[in-house]
Design a protein around this motif. Sequence first.
Motif, mmCIF file in Angstrom:
data_model
loop_
_atom_site.group_PDB
_atom_site.id
_atom_site.type_symbol
_atom_site.label_atom_id
_atom_site.label_comp_id
_atom_site.label_asym_id
_atom_site.label_seq_id
_atom_site.Cartn_x
_atom_site.Cartn_y
_atom_site.Cartn_z
ATOM 1 N N ARG A 57 2.726 -13.936 -1.622
ATOM 2 C CA ARG A 57 2.184 -13.667 -2.953
ATOM 3 C C ARG A 57 1.211 -14.790 -3.281
ATOM 4 N N ALA A 68 -1.130 -9.605 -2.693
ATOM 5 C CA ALA A 68 -0.255 -9.797 -1.534
ATOM 6 C C ALA A 68 -1.137 -10.050 -0.323
ATOM 7 N N TRP A 126 -1.342 -6.693 -5.644
ATOM 8 C CA TRP A 126 0.085 -6.953 -5.820
ATOM 9 C C TRP A 126 0.707 -5.819 -6.628
#
Length: 256
Positions: A57, A68, A126
């Motif tokens: 992350r 990500a 993400w």
Amino acid sequence: MVDIALLRGIGGRRFGMTKGRREGLVVGERFAMGGQVSNRYHIEELVTQDGSGAVFRAADLEAGGEVAIRRFFPAGGAGAGFLKDEVEGYLKTVEVLKQVRHESLLPIVDGGVDAVDGVPFLVMQWSEGRPLAERLDEGPLDAEATVAMVARGLEALGVLEQNFGREARWLEMETEAVFVTPGVPDFRFWICPFQWLGVADRDGGVRGLGYLAEHAMGWDGQVVPAGAAAGLGGWIAEAKKGGWPLDEAFTALVRV
């Protein structure tokens, strides 16, 4: 439509298939906690790691928000990066995949190759949802949620087919890489680099979606209900062709 040969290497040659050429690769300081990748992504956490690579992350210092970063060995678990002449083709592929956008897919934002060891990475949006693996720790999905997951998977496969042709069966079918939005439920998939590099162990198309659905419903190791000789993959393929509404097919299976 994009020439699919590009995604398997310049001139149709597969990436990363020369195994054992770089051994003992380690994650350098760029991918350590607090490290910076491409002068843009600030590493905040190692999320998961296995023999095929690692997921981090990171904060996007340019666009804001979180991403990500998936650093992976292109030959699977062989621990080898790209050779110099393979890098250009990979970067062209990333530019093509960055254009693919659909609500069923977590988009690819960026990508690159580590200049030190040749190991590639992908940067993806993400997801605030939960990994399916975490949700399944609480118990199997019911028929309604499974229908929603499969429908999203079919949408994603349709988008890939439209852009790259019928060979583009590139969804990530591992439960750690399918994300569940709480409440709805809704699902989003990753595009799997091992699929488009041609070295994946598991099918990333309808068959793989069938295996994923069976696993999500807790049918692993069980006899598939009578009349479903091809497993859920066969039923999903039929639904994909318009032969049977997906929700009706799953409801019938659950009643068997």
